[in-house]
Write an enzyme that holds these catalytic residues in place. Structure first.
Site, short mmCIF file in Angstrom:
data_model
loop_
_atom_site.label_atom_id
_atom_site.label_comp_id
_atom_site.label_asym_id
_atom_site.label_seq_id
_atom_site.Cartn_x
_atom_site.Cartn_y
_atom_site.Cartn_z
CG ASN A 1 -49.11 46.37 -36.79
OD1 ASN A 1 -49.26 45.75 -37.69
ND2 ASN A 1 -48.77 47.67 -36.43
CG ASP B 1 -51.79 53.55 -31.43
OD1 ASP B 1 -51.97 54.51 -32.53
OD2 ASP B 1 -52.59 52.79 -30.76
CE LYS C 1 -28.58 40.83 -31.49
NZ LYS C 1 -27.82 39.40 -31.58
CG PHE D 1 -59.42 50.56 -43.05
CD1 PHE D 1 -59.38 51.56 -43.83
CD2 PHE D 1 -59.79 49.44 -43.47
CE1 PHE D 1 -59.89 51.24 -44.95
CE2 PHE D 1 -60.22 49.05 -44.69
CZ PHE D 1 -60.09 49.88 -45.67
CE LYS E 1 -60.12 53.39 -32.58
NZ LYS E 1 -59.71 51.90 -33.00
CE LYS F 1 -58.17 58.09 -34.63
NZ LYS F 1 -56.86 57.20 -34.87
N1 CTP Z 1 -54.25 55.95 -37.09
C1 CTP Z 1 -53.24 57.07 -37.61
N2 CTP Z 1 -51.97 57.16 -36.90
C2 CTP Z 1 -51.93 56.50 -35.74
C3 CTP Z 1 -52.76 55.55 -35.45
C4 CTP Z 1 -53.88 55.10 -36.08
O1 CTP Z 1 -53.23 57.68 -38.79
N3 CTP Z 1 -50.79 56.76 -34.96
C5 CTP Z 1 -55.22 55.69 -38.20
C6 CTP Z 1 -55.26 54.09 -38.74
O2 CTP Z 1 -54.40 54.30 -40.17
C7 CTP Z 1 -56.77 54.09 -39.02
C8 CTP Z 1 -57.27 54.90 -37.94
O3 CTP Z 1 -56.31 55.82 -37.51
O4 CTP Z 1 -57.05 54.66 -40.27
C9 CTP Z 1 -57.77 54.09 -36.58
O5 CTP Z 1 -56.65 53.21 -36.18
P1 CTP Z 1 -56.75 52.44 -34.81
O6 CTP Z 1 -55.37 51.84 -34.66
O7 CTP Z 1 -57.79 51.60 -34.88
O8 CTP Z 1 -57.09 53.60 -33.70
P2 CTP Z 1 -56.48 54.19 -32.67
O9 CTP Z 1 -56.74 55.70 -32.81
O10 CTP Z 1 -54.72 53.95 -32.89
O11 CTP Z 1 -57.13 53.74 -31.35
P3 CTP Z 1 -56.67 52.25 -30.57
O12 CTP Z 1 -55.65 51.85 -31.24
O13 CTP Z 1 -56.45 52.76 -29.10
O14 CTP Z 1 -57.96 51.51 -31.00
#
Ligand code: CTP
Length: 432
Positions: A236, A302, A312, A348, A362, A366
């Protein structure tokens, strides 16, 4: 204009400083202060100020503007500080790297007193046409300014706008001028703050830098990379800048920092480099128990490829490539379920729609104590940029908007908030 942290951080010592007993007040030992003196009549007080700072234990180095020399001599300031006062931007130097650039790097704090409307205007607009303004911009040290000028000049919208920029965008501390009769006979606000209150404010700021001493804080940074085959990954756009700025700011305040990052950086605190969400989870979970706080700035993937090819993947194998993905663990979510009441979790959220709604959900889902949300659709902020603009939501229902500012300034602000959270936690903890 407020001098943040002053009353809070001086703890018992402010009484002494404000009562003028500076001789016994040595909180600035081992601190290097770059004292900028600009060309206003209050420059004559710079001698007293330099002397008081030195007696408070600081190693004081003066940089004066050419106009300041109209009011105070370089020799006086050199003698008082016992260090050569600097003024010329293009003077001779025996060293390939001029001494004043070294100074700008090693200063713990830059104090500009008096700060004239001119120097305030230059700094707010990034103009560096003399040694002082150049050094300020060449340094990463905290900057404090003590404005001093005619009341009408101070009240002018240009000056007020510039002060606002310095305080809110660049996070300079402004030591407010006092009300009284100024040199030209006018009465109003514009008199430079007293030497005693400037020294107290400086001490407060430098002591405040140790306000997270004894706290262990883990920060995650960057974007995880999920392999597809030995040469390819899904990643990303996260640059890691926000997390690294956060780790730097925490370390600057004395916290014991562990940075778990997908981006390699050289720092004096512990940096653990990881690649995948699984690697990050493993490190974060193993370190979490001893941490007082976790700041998850990392953009954790995710999903990961269900199967990683051992070799490869060849384009000749087929016309289309279909990959199957499976969910990664949500690290902060898992920790939100097991965290102790004395641990703080900060998440974040980078959102492209319904910023507040998504972030608030969130925060709750969480079990976080705070979430820092930003809108990634706004151009030039967020991913990869040096600036960001965020909304901070607290589990207590609090909400604060931080307008666009450098990520380091946001990090400093988050450290202020974290300090407050620790203080609140301590107040709640029963004394046994
Ligand atoms: N986070 C995490 N582990 C993951 C995904 C996210 O610990 N697998 C943490 C990120 O570091 C951040 C927070 O969760 O502090 C929110 O991350 P974000 O990507 O915005 O949220 P998601 O729960 O992944 O939701 P989405 O991507 O569907 O918006």
């Amino acid at each position: 204009m407020k001098n943040k942290g002053q009353s809070k951080s001086l703890r018992g010592k402010d009484k002494k400083a404000n009562s003028g007993e500076l001789d016994n007040f040595v909180p600035l030992e081992n601190k290097t202060i770059l004292l900028g003196v600009a060309g206003g009549i209050a420059a004559y007080k710079a001698c007293d100020l330099a002397s008081a700072l030195r007696r408070a234990g600081a190693d004081v180095h003066v940089v004066m503007t050419p106009n300041a020399k109209e009011f105070v001599t370089q020799l006086s300031l050199t003698t008082i500080t016992r260090n050569q006062a600097h003024c010329e931007q293009f003077g001779q130097s025996d060293n390939w790297r001029p001494e004043h650039i070294e100074l700008a790097k090693k200063a713990d704090l830059i104090l500009i007193a008096p700060a004239t409307a001119d120097v305030i205007g230059k700094l707010a607009n990034g103009i560096c046409d003399d040694l002082l303004t150049t050094m300020v911009i060449a340094s990463q040290a905290k900057v404090m300014i003590a404005p001093a000028m005619n009341p009408t000049m101070l009240a002018h919208p240009a000056t007020q706008n510039n002060l606002e920029t310095l305080e809110n965008r660049f996070r300079y501390d402004i030591i407010p001028p006092e009300f009284g009769e100024v040199a030209c006979g006018d009465i109003g606000s514009g008199k430079m703050a007293s030497v005693e209150s400037i020294v107290a404010a400086v001490a407060a700021r430098l002591l405040a830098h140790g306000t997270l001493t004894g706290r262990q804080v883990m920060v995650t940074a960057g974007g995880t990379r999920e392999p597809i085959d030995p040469v390819r990954f899904i990643g990303n756009r996260s640059s890691g800048k926000m997390g690294i700025a956060m780790a730097d700011a925490l370390a600057g305040r004395g916290a014991e920092v562990i940075l778990v990052s997908t981006v390699q950086v050289n720092r004096s605190y512990q940096v653990i480099v990881v690649e995948t969400a699984h690697d990050m989870q493993e490190v974060v979970e193993s370190e979490f128990d001893t941490c007082d706080a976790l700041v998850m700035t990392a953009a954790v993937a995710d999903f990961r490829a269900l199967r990683v090819a051992n070799h490869k993947i060849k384009k000749t194998e087929s016309e289309d490539l279909v990959l199957e993905f499976t969910k990664n663990p949500d690290i902060i979510d898992l920790l939100g379920r097991v965290k102790r009441p004395d641990q703080i979790l900060i998440g974040f959220a980078a959102e492209s729609e319904e910023l507040l709604n998504n972030a608030a959900q969130k925060l709750k889902r969480k079990n976080l104590d705070m979430i820092v949300a930003n809108d990634i659709t706004v151009p030039d902020i967020g991913f990869g940029s040096d600036d960001n603009a965020v909304i901070i939501l607290g589990a207590d229902g609090s909400r604060e908007n931080l307008q666009r500012m450098p990520k380091r300034a946001i990090a400093e602000h988050l450290c202020d908030v974290l300090e407050g959270m620790f203080i609140e936690l301590e107040a709640k903890t029963p004394v046994v």
